[in-house]
Motif scaffolding. Structure first.
Motif, PDB file in Angstrom:
ATOM      1  N   VAL A 240       0.773  -1.427  -0.217  1.00  0.00           N
ATOM      2  CA  VAL A 240      -0.151  -0.175  -0.496  1.00  0.00           C
ATOM      3  C   VAL A 240       0.928   1.324   0.009  1.00  0.00           C
ATOM      4  O   VAL A 240      -0.160   2.016  -1.269  1.00  0.00           O
ATOM      5  CB  VAL A 240      -0.740   0.069   0.875  1.00  0.00           C
ATOM      6  N   GLU A 292      -5.221   4.755   3.309  1.00  0.00           N
ATOM      7  CA  GLU A 292      -5.412   4.227   2.091  1.00  0.00           C
ATOM      8  C   GLU A 292      -5.987   3.525   1.195  1.00  0.00           C
ATOM      9  O   GLU A 292      -6.863   3.246   0.185  1.00  0.00           O
ATOM     10  CB  GLU A 292      -3.750   4.018   1.499  1.00  0.00           C
ATOM     11  N   CYS A 293      -6.981   2.894   1.902  1.00  0.00           N
ATOM     12  CA  CYS A 293      -7.385   1.731   1.834  1.00  0.00           C
ATOM     13  C   CYS A 293      -8.660   1.895   1.824  1.00  0.00           C
ATOM     14  O   CYS A 293      -9.714   0.689   1.835  1.00  0.00           O
ATOM     15  CB  CYS A 293      -6.659  -0.020   1.997  1.00  0.00           C
ATOM     16  N   VAL A 294      -9.298   2.048   3.002  1.00  0.00           N
ATOM     17  CA  VAL A 294     -10.669   2.162   4.069  1.00  0.00           C
ATOM     18  C   VAL A 294     -11.288   4.088   4.258  1.00  0.00           C
ATOM     19  O   VAL A 294     -10.396   4.502   3.889  1.00  0.00           O
ATOM     20  CB  VAL A 294     -10.875   1.655   5.534  1.00  0.00           C
ATOM     21  N   ASP A 295     -12.449   3.660   3.879  1.00  0.00           N
ATOM     22  CA  ASP A 295     -13.447   4.671   4.646  1.00  0.00           C
ATOM     23  C   ASP A 295     -13.410   4.072   5.438  1.00  0.00           C
ATOM     24  O   ASP A 295     -14.936   3.940   6.215  1.00  0.00           O
ATOM     25  CB  ASP A 295     -14.960   4.665   3.995  1.00  0.00           C
ATOM     26  N   CYS A 380     -12.216  -5.184   4.163  1.00  0.00           N
ATOM     27  CA  CYS A 380     -12.320  -3.823   3.466  1.00  0.00           C
ATOM     28  C   CYS A 380     -10.325  -4.188   2.572  1.00  0.00           C
ATOM     29  O   CYS A 380     -10.505  -4.289   1.380  1.00  0.00           O
ATOM     30  CB  CYS A 380     -12.178  -2.868   4.022  1.00  0.00           C
ATOM     31  N   LEU A 381      -9.703  -4.401   3.172  1.00  0.00           N
ATOM     32  CA  LEU A 381      -8.453  -5.234   2.617  1.00  0.00           C
ATOM     33  C   LEU A 381      -8.397  -6.091   1.336  1.00  0.00           C
ATOM     34  O   LEU A 381      -7.580  -5.746   0.618  1.00  0.00           O
ATOM     35  CB  LEU A 381      -6.816  -5.375   3.751  1.00  0.00           C
ATOM     36  N   TRP A 384      -9.418  -4.069  -1.432  1.00  0.00           N
ATOM     37  CA  TRP A 384      -8.661  -2.876  -1.889  1.00  0.00           C
ATOM     38  C   TRP A 384      -7.813  -4.050  -2.862  1.00  0.00           C
ATOM     39  O   TRP A 384      -7.945  -3.418  -4.374  1.00  0.00           O
ATOM     40  CB  TRP A 384      -8.285  -2.088  -0.565  1.00  0.00           C
ATOM     41  N   ASN A 385      -7.119  -5.527  -2.354  1.00  0.00           N
ATOM     42  CA  ASN A 385      -6.624  -5.648  -3.256  1.00  0.00           C
ATOM     43  C   ASN A 385      -7.038  -6.852  -3.821  1.00  0.00           C
ATOM     44  O   ASN A 385      -6.158  -6.855  -5.170  1.00  0.00           O
ATOM     45  CB  ASN A 385      -5.481  -7.098  -2.025  1.00  0.00           C
ATOM     46  N   ARG A 387      -8.849  -5.336  -6.816  1.00  0.00           N
ATOM     47  CA  ARG A 387      -9.471  -4.540  -7.722  1.00  0.00           C
ATOM     48  C   ARG A 387      -8.356  -3.897  -7.716  1.00  0.00           C
ATOM     49  O   ARG A 387      -7.692  -2.744  -8.565  1.00  0.00           O
ATOM     50  CB  ARG A 387     -10.438  -3.346  -6.884  1.00  0.00           C
ATOM     51  N   GLN A 388      -6.814  -4.580  -7.861  1.00  0.00           N
ATOM     52  CA  GLN A 388      -5.608  -3.722  -8.015  1.00  0.00           C
ATOM     53  C   GLN A 388      -4.727  -4.336  -8.797  1.00  0.00           C
ATOM     54  O   GLN A 388      -6.010  -5.101  -9.369  1.00  0.00           O
ATOM     55  CB  GLN A 388      -4.308  -3.171  -6.874  1.00  0.00           C
ATOM     56  N   GLN A 393      -1.019  -6.515  -7.295  1.00  0.00           N
ATOM     57  CA  GLN A 393      -1.785  -7.087  -6.280  1.00  0.00           C
ATOM     58  C   GLN A 393      -1.047  -7.967  -5.513  1.00  0.00           C
ATOM     59  O   GLN A 393      -0.889  -9.036  -6.083  1.00  0.00           O
ATOM     60  CB  GLN A 393      -2.829  -7.892  -7.328  1.00  0.00           C
TER      61      GLN A 393
END
Length: 395
Positions: A240, A292-295, A380-381, A384-385, A387-388, A393
């Motif tokens: 990340v 960087e990865c979550v709301d 969530c991580l 996130w991973n 869709r990289q 990824q």
């Protein structure tokens, strides 16, 4: 000792007290003079053959039932006798460990099956469920501690019990520890015959961190579970950080089309490098993924209530308004949460003797709820991973 004319009335009186106050089922057979043992009808108990107790033990266990004490979720004390639940693999214990008795000036300790005191408390509080295979007495093995002196200290008792358990573990290579009353999840009695079709588009690409996640879900001890989930933060954070740093670097390089390549520009490149190095430090890992990865506004509700209140006070916002906060306040909240996660991790990993409390650690009683937050963060991580691009990824 046998049942006799001198004690049969006392025995029947105590049995009636068990029937009336501890949910013990009355026996269909009356106690007779000359009996060697007393039957205890634990509810829903499958192992009736092992529900007999010697007259001596019965009288000792029932000597002061009016003042019975339950200690935390693992111990019961009546008179001079304490039973503390232990967690151990029955097969290995039975085959590797001989009958042991620990004897000191203050205590006498042995390991017992079908612990009477544990059984009557499990019966009283209905900690059993035949459908789930949870039985009030035969499910347990316990330390039985006999006090030789009137002076007692819970800390000393636990210390002695753990000392004896360590002796067993180290000498016979059998993992053993203090346990607790059983629990179960009564989800539903209805069978679901529907078939749910899951398409490939709904599947998140596999990565090694999913193994940590599944292992974590299967762990009962909340502190060890937390470490498994925190390991997922440590797994993702470097990539990340690298992705964020590369994107910032690319923006700097893109700007060469419109700015001069002077000392100020080159210094900005050095600063990016330093920021990247800082982001890889242990204390910054959680902050990196939160940034960087979550709301965090959506995940905030999963934090323990105590932590939510503390953060709302220190960061000057109302929890109900978190979705409308500005980016600067959100950034501060993320940093505070990251510090809490890191401090909690350190408090578990490091021995108490060489760990200095920061005041940001999650309390032990709130750790279960913090793990709910960690579960959602980890999920969530994974998304996130997934869709990289292949470049970033993890597998």
């Amino acid at each position: 000792m046998l049942v006799s004319e001198s004690n049969i009335e006392l025995i029947n009186h105590r049995l009636k007290y068990l029937y009336d106050n501890f949910n013990i089922e009355p026996s269909t057979e009356e106690v007779q003079i000359g009996d060697e043992d007393i039957f205890i009808g634990f509810p829903d108990e499958w192992d009736g053959d092992n529900s007999y107790y010697s007259v001596d033990d019965f009288l000792r266990y029932t000597g002061d039932l009016e003042n019975i004490q339950v200690i935390y979720n693992h111990s019961v004390i009546v008179g001079d006798t304490r039973q503390t639940i232990i967690s151990v693999d029955e097969y290995y214990y039975e085959h590797l460990v001989p009958d042991l008795k620990f004897d000191t000036e203050k205590y006498c300790l042995k390991i017992v099956n079908n612990p009477f005191l544990i059984g009557i408390i499990a019966s009283q509080y209905e900690i059993y469920n035949e459908d789930f295979g949870i039985f009030p007495c035969s499910d347990y093995k316990a330390v039985e501690l006999t006090y030789k002196k009137k002076e007692r200290c819970e800390e000393d008792d636990i210390e002695f019990i753990k000392t004896c358990l360590y002796h067993i573990a180290s000498k016979y290579n059998v993992p053993i520890s203090i346990g607790e009353f059983r629990s179960w999840n009564d989800i539903t009695d209805e069978e679901n015959d529907d078939i749910t079709i899951v398409s490939s588009s709904e599947l998140i690409p596999y990565c090694k961190a999913m193994d940590y996640y599944m292992e974590g879900l299967s762990i009962e001890k909340e502190d060890i579970k937390y470490l498994h989930f925190y390991k997922i933060i440590e797994y993702f954070s470097p990539i990340v950080s690298k992705k964020a740093s590369y994107e910032q670097l690319n923006k700097r390089l893109d700007a060469l089309q419109v700015v001069e390549r002077d000392s100020e520009y080159l210094e900005s490149i050095f600063k990016l490098t330093k920021q990247y190095e800082v982001s890889l430090k242990d204390k910054e890992l959680a902050n990196t993924v939160l940034n960087e990865c979550v709301d965090i506004a959506l995940l905030f509700k999963f934090l323990p209530d105590k932590i939510q209140k503390t953060l709302s006070k220190s960061c000057h916002f109302e929890v109900k308004n978190i979705a409308s906060l500005g980016s600067s306040t959100i950034e501060v909240i993320k940093k505070e949460i990251a510090d809490i996660l890191y401090a909690t991790r350190n408090s578990i990993v490091h021995a108490k003797s060489n760990y200095t409390v920061t005041g940001k650690e999650c309390s032990e009683e709130d750790l279960e709820q913090l793990n709910e937050f960690m579960i959602n963060l980890c999920e969530c991580l994974f998304v996130w991973n997934g869709r990289q691009s292949k470049e970033y990824q993890l597998k």
